[in-house]
Design a protein around this motif. Structure first.
Motif, PDB file in Angstrom:
ATOM      1  N   ARG A 133      -6.697   2.802   3.917  1.00  0.00           N
ATOM      2  CA  ARG A 133      -6.342   2.828   5.338  1.00  0.00           C
ATOM      3  C   ARG A 133      -6.978   1.647   6.070  1.00  0.00           C
ATOM      4  NH1 ARG A 133      -7.107   8.351   4.462  1.00  0.00           N
ATOM      5  NH2 ARG A 133      -9.166   8.456   5.453  1.00  0.00           N
ATOM      6  N   THR A 134      -8.214   1.345   5.731  1.00  0.00           N
ATOM      7  CA  THR A 134      -8.881   0.195   6.345  1.00  0.00           C
ATOM      8  C   THR A 134      -8.126  -1.087   6.030  1.00  0.00           C
ATOM      9  OG1 THR A 134     -11.047   1.268   6.231  1.00  0.00           O
ATOM     10  CG2 THR A 134     -11.016  -1.143   6.413  1.00  0.00           C
ATOM     11  N   GLU A 135      -7.716  -1.246   4.784  1.00  0.00           N
ATOM     12  CA  GLU A 135      -6.951  -2.425   4.390  1.00  0.00           C
ATOM     13  C   GLU A 135      -5.613  -2.482   5.134  1.00  0.00           C
ATOM     14  OE1 GLU A 135      -5.389  -5.846   2.618  1.00  0.00           O
ATOM     15  OE2 GLU A 135      -7.444  -5.138   2.940  1.00  0.00           O
ATOM     16  N   ALA A 136      -4.971  -1.328   5.275  1.00  0.00           N
ATOM     17  CA  ALA A 136      -3.689  -1.283   5.976  1.00  0.00           C
ATOM     18  C   ALA A 136      -3.835  -1.727   7.424  1.00  0.00           C
ATOM     19  CB  ALA A 136      -3.106   0.123   5.912  1.00  0.00           C
ATOM     20  N   TRP A 137      -4.873  -1.245   8.100  1.00  0.00           N
ATOM     21  CA  TRP A 137      -5.074  -1.633   9.498  1.00  0.00           C
ATOM     22  C   TRP A 137      -5.512  -3.089   9.618  1.00  0.00           C
ATOM     23  CZ3 TRP A 137      -2.772   0.685  13.157  1.00  0.00           C
ATOM     24  CH2 TRP A 137      -2.541   2.062  13.095  1.00  0.00           C
ATOM     25  N   ASN A 138      -6.244  -3.591   8.629  1.00  0.00           N
ATOM     26  CA  ASN A 138      -6.581  -5.017   8.623  1.00  0.00           C
ATOM     27  C   ASN A 138      -5.305  -5.866   8.575  1.00  0.00           C
ATOM     28  OD1 ASN A 138      -9.330  -4.519   8.708  1.00  0.00           O
ATOM     29  ND2 ASN A 138      -9.619  -4.739   6.497  1.00  0.00           N
ATOM     30  N   ARG A 139      -4.354  -5.426   7.778  1.00  0.00           N
ATOM     31  CA  ARG A 139      -3.090  -6.147   7.684  1.00  0.00           C
ATOM     32  C   ARG A 139      -2.306  -6.061   8.989  1.00  0.00           C
ATOM     33  NH1 ARG A 139      -0.698  -4.517   1.661  1.00  0.00           N
ATOM     34  NH2 ARG A 139      -2.508  -5.246   0.458  1.00  0.00           N
ATOM     35  N   ILE A 165       0.863  -1.179   0.000  1.00  0.00           N
ATOM     36  CA  ILE A 165       0.000   0.000   0.000  1.00  0.00           C
ATOM     37  C   ILE A 165       0.903   1.235   0.000  1.00  0.00           C
ATOM     38  CG2 ILE A 165      -1.724   1.330   1.301  1.00  0.00           C
ATOM     39  CD1 ILE A 165      -2.757  -1.353   2.386  1.00  0.00           C
ATOM     40  N   TYR A 166       0.807   2.027  -1.029  1.00  0.00           N
ATOM     41  CA  TYR A 166       1.669   3.204  -1.137  1.00  0.00           C
ATOM     42  C   TYR A 166       1.210   4.290  -0.169  1.00  0.00           C
ATOM     43  CZ  TYR A 166       4.207   1.348  -5.133  1.00  0.00           C
ATOM     44  OH  TYR A 166       5.019   0.584  -5.935  1.00  0.00           O
ATOM     45  N   VAL A 212      -5.804  11.495  18.752  1.00  0.00           N
ATOM     46  CA  VAL A 212      -6.720  12.097  19.727  1.00  0.00           C
ATOM     47  C   VAL A 212      -6.262  13.494  20.126  1.00  0.00           C
ATOM     48  CG1 VAL A 212      -7.445   9.860  20.626  1.00  0.00           C
ATOM     49  CG2 VAL A 212      -5.509  11.042  21.680  1.00  0.00           C
ATOM     50  N   PHE A 213      -5.053  13.870  19.745  1.00  0.00           N
ATOM     51  CA  PHE A 213      -4.533  15.185  20.108  1.00  0.00           C
ATOM     52  C   PHE A 213      -4.681  16.208  18.989  1.00  0.00           C
ATOM     53  CE2 PHE A 213      -2.357  12.226  22.897  1.00  0.00           C
ATOM     54  CZ  PHE A 213      -2.474  12.848  24.132  1.00  0.00           C
ATOM     55  N   CYS A 214      -4.368  15.791  17.741  1.00  0.00           N
ATOM     56  CA  CYS A 214      -4.377  16.772  16.646  1.00  0.00           C
ATOM     57  C   CYS A 214      -5.275  16.372  15.483  1.00  0.00           C
ATOM     58  CB  CYS A 214      -2.958  17.018  16.147  1.00  0.00           C
ATOM     59  SG  CYS A 214      -2.275  15.646  15.173  1.00  0.00           S
ATOM     60  N   THR A 215      -5.911  15.207  15.558  1.00  0.00           N
ATOM     61  CA  THR A 215      -6.795  14.638  14.534  1.00  0.00           C
ATOM     62  C   THR A 215      -6.059  14.231  13.246  1.00  0.00           C
ATOM     63  OG1 THR A 215      -7.473  16.709  13.435  1.00  0.00           O
ATOM     64  CG2 THR A 215      -8.718  16.037  15.411  1.00  0.00           C
ATOM     65  N   GLY A 216      -4.717  14.210  13.277  1.00  0.00           N
ATOM     66  CA  GLY A 216      -3.968  13.706  12.128  1.00  0.00           C
ATOM     67  C   GLY A 216      -4.151  12.214  11.945  1.00  0.00           C
ATOM     68  N   LEU A 217      -3.837  11.712  10.766  1.00  0.00           N
ATOM     69  CA  LEU A 217      -3.938  10.278  10.504  1.00  0.00           C
ATOM     70  C   LEU A 217      -2.867   9.517  11.279  1.00  0.00           C
ATOM     71  CD1 LEU A 217      -4.501  10.282   6.629  1.00  0.00           C
ATOM     72  CD2 LEU A 217      -6.216   9.839   8.409  1.00  0.00           C
ATOM     73  N   VAL A 218      -3.255   8.383  11.833  1.00  0.00           N
ATOM     74  CA  VAL A 218      -2.317   7.512  12.538  1.00  0.00           C
ATOM     75  C   VAL A 218      -1.967   6.337  11.636  1.00  0.00           C
ATOM     76  CG1 VAL A 218      -1.986   6.022  14.552  1.00  0.00           C
ATOM     77  CG2 VAL A 218      -3.197   8.205  14.795  1.00  0.00           C
ATOM     78  N   LYS A 219      -0.692   5.981  11.608  1.00  0.00           N
ATOM     79  CA  LYS A 219      -0.198   4.911  10.736  1.00  0.00           C
ATOM     80  C   LYS A 219       0.903   4.163  11.479  1.00  0.00           C
ATOM     81  CE  LYS A 219       2.449   4.466   6.421  1.00  0.00           C
ATOM     82  NZ  LYS A 219       3.672   4.002   7.134  1.00  0.00           N
ATOM     83  N   THR A 220       1.059   2.884  11.188  1.00  0.00           N
ATOM     84  CA  THR A 220       2.191   2.181  11.783  1.00  0.00           C
ATOM     85  C   THR A 220       3.480   2.910  11.429  1.00  0.00           C
ATOM     86  OG1 THR A 220       2.434   0.723   9.864  1.00  0.00           O
ATOM     87  CG2 THR A 220       1.109  -0.090  11.710  1.00  0.00           C
ATOM     88  N   ALA A 221       4.493   2.727  12.262  1.00  0.00           N
ATOM     89  CA  ALA A 221       5.745   3.454  12.092  1.00  0.00           C
ATOM     90  C   ALA A 221       6.627   2.880  10.990  1.00  0.00           C
ATOM     91  CB  ALA A 221       6.496   3.486  13.414  1.00  0.00           C
ATOM     92  N   VAL A 222       6.101   1.964  10.195  1.00  0.00           N
ATOM     93  CA  VAL A 222       6.818   1.446   9.032  1.00  0.00           C
ATOM     94  C   VAL A 222       6.894   2.528   7.955  1.00  0.00           C
ATOM     95  CG1 VAL A 222       6.754  -0.254   7.165  1.00  0.00           C
ATOM     96  CG2 VAL A 222       6.103  -0.912   9.487  1.00  0.00           C
ATOM     97  N   SER A 249       6.524   3.391   4.390  1.00  0.00           N
ATOM     98  CA  SER A 249       5.838   2.776   3.247  1.00  0.00           C
ATOM     99  C   SER A 249       6.467   3.225   1.937  1.00  0.00           C
ATOM    100  CB  SER A 249       4.358   3.170   3.258  1.00  0.00           C
ATOM    101  OG  SER A 249       3.723   2.747   4.442  1.00  0.00           O
ATOM    102  N   PHE A 250       6.157   2.488   0.879  1.00  0.00           N
ATOM    103  CA  PHE A 250       6.561   2.924  -0.452  1.00  0.00           C
ATOM    104  C   PHE A 250       6.003   4.325  -0.703  1.00  0.00           C
ATOM    105  CE2 PHE A 250       6.981  -1.686  -1.127  1.00  0.00           C
ATOM    106  CZ  PHE A 250       8.181  -1.737  -1.803  1.00  0.00           C
TER     107      PHE A 250
END
Length: 249
Positions: free
Chosen positions: A60-66, A48-49, A154-164, A166-167
């Motif tokens: 994003r849903t697919e990413a969190w499913n993974r 997922i780029y 919960v602090f700034c409403t930015g998107l949360v993503k794993t710390a990997v 990504s491409f």
């Protein structure tokens, strides 16, 4: 002719400042598949780029499913003899830092202190806000995933993503600068299980060689960097490193 563990142990024993650089090959012995081989991660699912993660709720849903279904096997594995041997070398004062392309957190799990591990491709064991960099533990996010949320900070409403990393996502500047500095300062640079095809990380042994380091490459298959390495070993990492550590003086 000396055997491989003895030859590598001799180089480690005589060096002033060794740096270890690891790729997927060190973690395959823990049951984590690599990326590009048949049966590897990318043969089972498309990456997922970063731009797609940011722009698409569906992606994003697919990413969190993974993340929580763990098809890549990045979380839950245990360190193997290779990881433990590297940790032993750090504790012995022979290795100054461990630079890794892996995102599985296994160097830390084997006992290497966080400040000695340089993760140039991030870490899959936790998440961060893309806007304010707030760290989130995955277990704390799991109920929100189970509730079908689009997970935001919960602090700034930015998107949360794993710390990997990504491409398409920018490489971590501080980590890459530190990795290049460590490579340049080393007098022994040991590559363990990297195919050395992903740049800019694959440039690190070149930097080490140019600044006078002895370069060792341990990998199952040949790499494009083998021709300038001082020692090339095509063998299993765990058994080699366990025997090597036992011979270091």
């Amino acid at each position: 002719m000396t055997d491989a563990p003895e030859e590598l142990a001799s180089l480690i024993s005589q060096c002033r400042r060794a740096v270890v650089f690891t790729g997927a090959g060190i973690s395959t012995e823990s049951g984590i598949p690599d990326f590009r081989s048949p049966g590897g991660v990318w043969s089972k699912m498309k990456p997922i780029y970063f731009q797609d993660f940011v722009s698409s709720r569906e992606q994003r849903t697919e990413a969190w499913n993974r993340v929580f279904n763990n098809p890549a096997g990045w979380t839950g594995a245990k360190p193997n003899d290779g990881h433990h041997a590297v940790a032993d070398l750090v504790q012995m004062g022979k290795v100054s830092s461990v630079i890794t392309q892996n995102v599985d957190n296994l160097h830390q799990a084997s006992g290497v202190a966080d400040d000695r591990v340089i993760e140039v491709h991030g870490n899959a064991s936790y998440a961060r806000c893309l806007q304010c960099s707030k760290r989130y533990e995955l277990e704390d996010l799991k109920p929100r995933w189970e509730a079908g949320e689009d997970i935001t900070c919960v602090f700034c409403t930015g998107l949360v993503k794993t710390a990997v990393i990504s491409f398409g996502q920018a490489m971590p500047e501080d980590e890459m600068n530190r990795a290049m500095e460590e490579a340049a300062l080393s007098d022994l640079f040991i590559v363990l299980g990297s195919s050395l095809v992903v740049y800019p990380a694959a440039e690190l042994p070149v930097i080490a060689k140019r600044t006078g380091a002895t370069v060792v490459i341990v990998n199952r298959d040949e790499t494009d960097h083998d021709s300038y390495a001082d020692l090339v070993l095509h063998t299993e990492i765990g058994p080699l490193m366990k025997q090597t550590v036992a011979r270091v003086y």
